[in-house]
Design a protein around this motif. Structure first.
Motif, short mmCIF file in Angstrom:
data_model
loop_
_atom_site.label_atom_id
_atom_site.label_comp_id
_atom_site.label_asym_id
_atom_site.label_seq_id
_atom_site.Cartn_x
_atom_site.Cartn_y
_atom_site.Cartn_z
N TYR A 1 36.85 44.52 36.83
CA TYR A 1 36.88 44.31 35.39
C TYR A 1 36.23 45.45 34.61
O TYR A 1 36.86 46.02 33.70
CB TYR A 1 36.20 42.98 35.02
CG TYR A 1 36.91 41.72 35.47
CD1 TYR A 1 38.26 41.72 35.81
CD2 TYR A 1 36.23 40.51 35.55
CE1 TYR A 1 38.91 40.56 36.22
CE2 TYR A 1 36.86 39.34 35.95
CZ TYR A 1 38.19 39.36 36.29
OH TYR A 1 38.82 38.22 36.70
N TRP B 1 29.70 37.71 34.32
CA TRP B 1 29.14 38.67 35.27
C TRP B 1 27.99 38.02 36.03
O TRP B 1 27.13 37.42 35.40
CB TRP B 1 28.67 39.93 34.55
CG TRP B 1 28.50 41.06 35.53
CD1 TRP B 1 27.33 41.60 35.95
CD2 TRP B 1 29.54 41.78 36.20
NE1 TRP B 1 27.56 42.61 36.86
CE2 TRP B 1 28.92 42.74 37.03
CE3 TRP B 1 30.94 41.68 36.20
CZ2 TRP B 1 29.64 43.60 37.84
CZ3 TRP B 1 31.66 42.54 37.00
CH2 TRP B 1 31.02 43.49 37.82
N ARG B 2 28.02 38.01 37.36
CA ARG B 2 28.91 38.84 38.13
C ARG B 2 30.24 38.17 38.35
O ARG B 2 30.32 36.98 38.58
CB ARG B 2 28.23 39.20 39.46
CG ARG B 2 29.07 40.15 40.32
CD ARG B 2 28.33 40.61 41.53
NE ARG B 2 27.30 41.59 41.20
CZ ARG B 2 27.52 42.90 41.18
NH1 ARG B 2 28.73 43.38 41.43
NH2 ARG B 2 26.54 43.71 40.91
N SER B 3 31.31 39.01 38.31
CA SER B 3 32.64 38.53 38.60
C SER B 3 33.40 39.65 39.28
O SER B 3 32.77 40.51 39.92
CB SER B 3 33.32 38.05 37.31
OG SER B 3 34.51 37.32 37.60
N THR C 1 45.45 42.75 40.01
CA THR C 1 44.56 43.74 39.42
C THR C 1 45.35 44.69 38.52
O THR C 1 44.89 45.06 37.42
CB THR C 1 43.82 44.54 40.50
OG1 THR C 1 43.13 43.64 41.36
CG2 THR C 1 42.83 45.52 39.90
N PRO D 1 31.71 52.51 36.64
CA PRO D 1 31.18 52.21 37.97
C PRO D 1 32.26 52.47 39.01
O PRO D 1 33.45 52.41 38.71
CB PRO D 1 30.83 50.71 37.88
CG PRO D 1 31.76 50.18 36.84
CD PRO D 1 31.96 51.29 35.84
N GLU E 1 34.85 42.85 40.52
CA GLU E 1 34.27 44.18 40.33
C GLU E 1 35.18 45.14 39.56
O GLU E 1 34.71 46.12 38.98
CB GLU E 1 33.94 44.77 41.69
CG GLU E 1 33.07 46.00 41.64
CD GLU E 1 32.63 46.44 43.03
OE1 GLU E 1 31.73 47.28 43.11
OE2 GLU E 1 33.18 45.92 44.02
N TYR F 1 34.45 51.47 42.22
CA TYR F 1 34.85 50.27 42.94
C TYR F 1 34.42 50.42 44.39
O TYR F 1 34.69 51.43 45.04
CB TYR F 1 36.36 50.06 42.87
CG TYR F 1 36.81 48.74 43.45
CD1 TYR F 1 36.97 47.63 42.61
CD2 TYR F 1 37.03 48.58 44.81
CE1 TYR F 1 37.35 46.40 43.14
CE2 TYR F 1 37.42 47.36 45.33
CZ TYR F 1 37.58 46.28 44.49
OH TYR F 1 37.95 45.06 45.01
N TYR G 1 26.46 42.78 47.09
CA TYR G 1 26.61 43.10 45.67
C TYR G 1 25.25 43.45 45.08
O TYR G 1 24.54 42.60 44.56
CB TYR G 1 27.21 41.91 44.90
CG TYR G 1 28.66 41.67 45.19
CD1 TYR G 1 29.66 42.23 44.39
CD2 TYR G 1 29.06 40.91 46.27
CE1 TYR G 1 30.99 42.03 44.66
CE2 TYR G 1 30.40 40.69 46.55
CZ TYR G 1 31.36 41.26 45.74
OH TYR G 1 32.69 41.06 46.02
N ARG H 1 30.06 41.68 52.53
CA ARG H 1 30.15 42.43 51.27
C ARG H 1 28.91 42.18 50.41
O ARG H 1 28.77 41.11 49.81
CB ARG H 1 31.41 42.00 50.51
CG ARG H 1 31.58 42.66 49.14
CD ARG H 1 31.81 44.16 49.27
NE ARG H 1 32.23 44.72 48.00
CZ ARG H 1 31.39 45.11 47.03
NH1 ARG H 1 30.09 44.99 47.19
NH2 ARG H 1 31.86 45.62 45.91
N ARG I 1 29.54 41.74 29.04
CA ARG I 1 29.30 40.96 30.26
C ARG I 1 28.38 39.79 29.93
O ARG I 1 27.26 39.99 29.46
CB ARG I 1 28.66 41.82 31.33
CG ARG I 1 29.45 43.07 31.69
CD ARG I 1 28.75 43.80 32.82
NE ARG I 1 29.34 45.10 33.07
CZ ARG I 1 29.01 45.90 34.09
NH1 ARG I 1 28.09 45.49 34.95
NH2 ARG I 1 29.57 47.08 34.24
#
Length: 378
Positions: A135, A129-131, A108, A33, A133, A35, A349, A347, A148
């Motif tokens: 990871y 998840w969700r946690s 990170t 995915p 992004e 970021y 999600y 933001r 997840r």
């Protein structure tokens, strides 16, 4: 000669004289995915607030800024690769040896070092998840398999389900407390109970990027948990409360064998000289006192915002971070666009919800007004 595949349209250049790329990239990159960074505000002449990246609303403390600026005078030299002064200061702060402090370009990057150190292709990494992004990106880039585990209905870690998800292929478990983006936090008892269920050869990383914003009276004593469990590593950052997000520096506190492994895989000279100097200055007593005052002010603003939202009828998870989370489901995109129209860049999600950073009081007041308008038209 080995055959090469015909380049796709996306591989071609608009210039007829440009060479055609025939390089091979790793297959796992196709599934990664992207970021999504916090969206910057549009410069349209009106006052807008960026509350999409959990940045500090405060500028760096002058003594910290002076230390970073002074370090630039030697920018022609490489920084201290061993980050000795900062590691010694952090070791004294956490009552460990300097060799147990692993510094990199933000927490990170320490997570990325950790995955490189313990995860082989096909190995599993368990996380909520969700946690955070990053990871799945970090795990997938190493060829690991992400497991997840969905959060509970209260947007908290489902530790029972996470323990049940551990298999013989599990090498790493990530816990995020307070959890980004939902803000929920884990207690001493919850983490301790979970650790009793984890095999000793599985590393448990406790990601505490937002620790300073947790109510001090109830924050988990992860240092004690670290001392009691040889498979635990703690992750911290200078990006949030200390306001050094642009300098990129964070660290891990690890037991000796894992610390050596992290040192072996980290990028040489990753922590720049200005970042090291600024982080070291952030540990000075007078600076720490000012940071404590800032943390208290942000906690008070967060509680003010959460209490006002609750009074207006919003049912949100109680956050211990410097942000609040709106679990809006399919209305996520609409709410984010509504905020943007009214001067607040938030933001979103996917279809999970919207995270909003606690910022200066004016931005927080605007959030409350936007939320009232949103509910009035619903």
């Amino acid at each position: 000669m080995n055959e090469t595949s015909t380049p796709s349209q996306s591989d071609r250049s608009d210039s007829p004289s440009a060479p055609v790329e025939r390089i091979r990239t790793r297959a796992c990159l196709e599934a990664l995915p992207a970021y999504v960074a916090g969206k910057p505000p549009v410069d349209d002449g009106r006052r807008r607030y960026k509350v999409s990246s959990n940045e500090s609303p405060y500028a760096p403390i002058p003594a910290v800024l002076e230390a970073a600026t002074a370090a630039l005078t030697a920018a022609n030299r490489y920084p201290d690769m061993g980050v000795r002064a900062l590691r010694e200061a952090l070791a004294a702060r956490h009552d460990v040896t300097p060799e147990q402090i692993c510094v990199s370009t933000g927490s990170t990057a320490v997570i990325a070092d950790l995955v490189r150190a313990v995860v082989d292709p096909g190995d599993e990494v368990v996380y909520p998840w969700r946690s955070f992004e990053a990871y799945p990106i970090i795990v997938g880039a190493q060829g690991g398999t992400s497991i997840r585990v969905p959060l509970t209905a209260r947007h908290e870690h489902d530790l029972s389900a996470m323990a049940a998800a551990i298999t013989d292929r599990t090498r790493l478990v990530l816990l995020c407390t307070p959890n980004n983006p939902t803000g929920t936090a884990l207690s001493d008892e919850a983490i301790a109970g979970f650790l009793r269920q984890v095999p000793q050869d599985v590393v448990v990383a406790i990601d505490e990027a937002y620790r300073e914003f947790h109510e001090p009276a109830t924050v988990a004593d992860t240092t004690a948990l670290f001392r009691d469990h040889a498979n635990v590593i703690l992750l911290r950052t200078f990006s949030k409360l200390q306001g050094l997000a642009g300098l990129r520096i964070g660290y891990g506190i690890a037991h000796p064998r894992l610390a050596r492994a992290l040192t072996a895989v980290t990028i040489p000279f990753g922590a720049s000289a200005p970042a090291q100097a600024a982080a070291l200055a952030s540990l000075q007593p007078d600076v720490c006192e000012e940071l404590d005052r800032r943390a208290a002010a942000l906690r008070a603003e967060r509680d003010r915002v959460q209490d006002a939202l609750a009074a207006d009828g919003w049912d949100l998870p109680r956050s211990q971070g410097n942000f609040v989370f709106f679990p809006l489901g399919e209305h996520t995109g609409q709410f984010a666009a509504f905020c943007d129209e009214h001067g607040l860049v938030v933001r979103p999600y996917g279809t999970d919800g919207v995270r909003v950073t606690i910022a200066e009081p004016e931005a927080n007041d605007l959030l409350l007004e936007i939320c009232r308008q949103w509910r009035s038209q619903a």
